[in-house]
Enzyme design. Structure first.
Site, PDB file in Angstrom:
ATOM      1  N   ASP A 111       6.815  16.185 -26.913  1.00 47.17           N
ATOM      2  CA  ASP A 111       5.971  16.592 -28.043  1.00 47.17           C
ATOM      3  C   ASP A 111       6.464  17.913 -28.616  1.00 47.17           C
ATOM      4  O   ASP A 111       7.165  18.677 -27.941  1.00 47.17           O
ATOM      5  CB  ASP A 111       4.493  16.698 -27.626  1.00 47.17           C
ATOM      6  CG  ASP A 111       4.230  17.827 -26.626  1.00 47.17           C
ATOM      7  OD1 ASP A 111       5.058  18.022 -25.713  1.00 47.17           O
ATOM      8  OD2 ASP A 111       3.198  18.511 -26.771  1.00 47.17           O
ATOM      9  N   GLU A 130       2.634  18.919 -23.719  1.00 46.21           N
ATOM     10  CA  GLU A 130       2.848  20.301 -23.273  1.00 46.21           C
ATOM     11  C   GLU A 130       2.332  21.293 -24.310  1.00 46.21           C
ATOM     12  O   GLU A 130       1.720  22.315 -23.969  1.00 46.21           O
ATOM     13  CB  GLU A 130       4.340  20.541 -23.021  1.00 46.21           C
ATOM     14  CG  GLU A 130       4.635  21.807 -22.229  1.00 46.21           C
ATOM     15  CD  GLU A 130       4.796  23.068 -23.084  1.00 46.21           C
ATOM     16  OE1 GLU A 130       4.847  24.153 -22.500  1.00 46.21           O
ATOM     17  OE2 GLU A 130       4.864  22.963 -24.333  1.00 46.21           O
TER      18      GLU A 130
END
Ligand code: BES
Ligand code: ZN
Length: 442
Positions: free
Chosen positions: A76, A141
């Site tokens: 991400d 994250e």
């Protein structure tokens, strides 16, 4: 057959912005592509569902006679906004000189893909790896890894390992191998100040009601003293002072203050009195307001008293501060600041523990050897101010240390427009992966 750089470009084209619900399908598509890629290179690969974005797990054959290494990464990325400030399209990797410009190029796709491509190359050349390997590549994250610790707890056996390795930090300079042995933790809070039931005409009602924007400004001003020290009661109680060996190691790196000023473009550095730039960013906790809003934001003026105002806080924490303890202290601080005529709502957000390890442990030494073999010269030993929320959880749940071997440059513009990553660092990362797995196998 695609080249490593082509594969990296493919991963970069997925706008996998974890915080943006309109990008959910793109984020999943990125995970799916990784699953296919890792299968193609010969690893047993699965997509694991979580309540949020899925986790990619890939493994070679695990044999009892060799070490097990878990390599973590995150697919991400942060939002690309403000888009107008990008010189090249945010999600179209573009070579500008020797740098790949794209959201996620440094943080973290360019870094974890170096490990994927390193493993691919080693498997192609030798048919095997020197260690049992697990890739864990998550998709949350950048929003605090809310579902990853439960995933670790539920999959302890699958994820059992001797050590974790991550490339998701920085290097002190071009070509300078850097070992990060500490990260700051984080705790987030959102505060909303509510006043009138509707936005009010400031001429009709101004003077008789408290303005939420002003009440919020007063509240924010209670978080620091004029010298930059955080004034939340007990905030520094658990802060571990810098060790002597660290002070010596950091002194050898030279004082980066001038470079920090250049990189940030500020007219002068500002921070907690009595500490150097390096100490402030790596070893001292902070209170920051990341976002603030309320009232009219458009062109010209609008005479209004807004019904509410908000601020988004994050606190960077250092060993041995505990994020939950800090959140409780921040909440108590906020509750103490009673402003008349408004209500204050507090929403506690995500947290991540700070992390510190001994860089001279056997695995730390192996990581340093791998950096030396890749970049030449002794690696710099540093802490970093950023956070990777799951790192301390690897220790708490799996009982292992995490080796942080960063590949991003100080001017990589992570989280900002024009994020970039040198092709040379990607290539060095591929070699680093191979040196690292060999060193860890010893
Ligand atoms: N890669 C960074 C963390 C980082 C960057 C550590 C540079 C050390 C040096 C990571 O992707 C990141 O940005 N983490 C967030 C976590 C947060 C959203 C919970 C951070 O630090 O803000
Ligand atoms: Zn990041």
């Amino acid at each position: 057959m695609s080249t490593p750089l082509e594969d990296l470009f493919t991963v970069l084209r997925f706008p996998s912005v974890s915080t943006d619900s309109s990008r959910r399908d793109d984020t999943r598509a990125c995970a799916n592509w990784l699953v296919e890629k890792l299968r193609r290179i010969g690893l047993t690969t699965n997509l694991h569902e979580t309540p949020g974005h899925p986790v990619v797990i890939a493994q070679n054959e695990h044999r009892p006679d060799r070490r097990t290494v878990l390599i973590y990464g995150h697919y991400d990325v942060q939002p690309a906004e403000p888009l107008a400030e990008w010189l090249t399209p945010a999600f179209e990797p573009t070579l500008v000189g020797d740098r790949i410009m794209c959201r996620g190029s440094a943080d973290n796709k360019g870094q974890f893909m170096a490990h994927v491509c390193g493993v691919e190359q080693a498997l192609k050349e030798h048919g095997d790896l020197p260690v049992n390997l697990t890739f864990l590549i998550e998709g949350e994250e950048e929003i605090g890894s809310p579902n990853l610790k439960p995933f670790l707890l539920a999959n302890k056996e699958l994820l059992k390992c001797d050590v974790v390795a991550i490339s998701d930090t920085g290097m002190v300079g071009e070509g300078k191998g850097t070992f990060t042995y500490g990260l700051r933790g984080i705790a987030c809070v959102e505060v909303t100040v509510r006043g009138p039931g509707i936005d009010l005409h400031s001429g009709l009602f101004g003077g008789s009601v408290n303005n939420p924007n002003m009440a919020l400004a007063r509240l924010l001003s209670t978080f620091h003293d004029p010298e930059g020290k955080v004034t939340v009661d007990g905030f520094y109680d658990a802060v571990r002072p810098l060790a002597d060996w660290e002070r010596d190691a950091w002194a050898k790196l030279g004082d980066p203050a001038a470079e920090t000023q250049r990189l940030t473009g500020v007219p002068q550095l500002f921070g907690e009195a009595g500490y150097t730039d390096m100490e402030r960013r790596w070893a001292r906790p902070t209170a920051e307001v990341n976002g603030i809003g309320g009232g009219y934001q458009g062109e010209g003026s609008k005479t209004v008293i807004p019904r509410s105002a908000f601020a988004k806080f994050s606190f960077r924490l250092v060993p041995d501060q505990d994020p939950d303890d800090i959140l409780a202290k921040v909440e108590a601080h906020l509750r103490k600041q009673v402003a008349p005529g408004v209500k204050v709502e507090i929403e506690l957000g995500h947290t991540g523990q700070p992390y510190l390890m001994d860089p001279y442990s056997p695995f730390g030494q192996a990581a340093q050897n791998a950096l030396e073999a890749t970049f030449g010269g002794k690696p710099a030993l540093i802490r970093e101010g950023g956070s990777i929320p799951i790192v301390q959880a690897f220790r708490d749940v799996l009982g292992v240390d995490t080796l942080l071997l960063g590949l991003a440059l100080p001017d990589c513009q992570a989280h900002a427009p024009n994020e970039n990553y040198p092709v040379a660092n990607f290539e060095a990362g591929i070699r680093l992966n191979q040196h690292l797995l060999r060193e860890l196998a010893k």
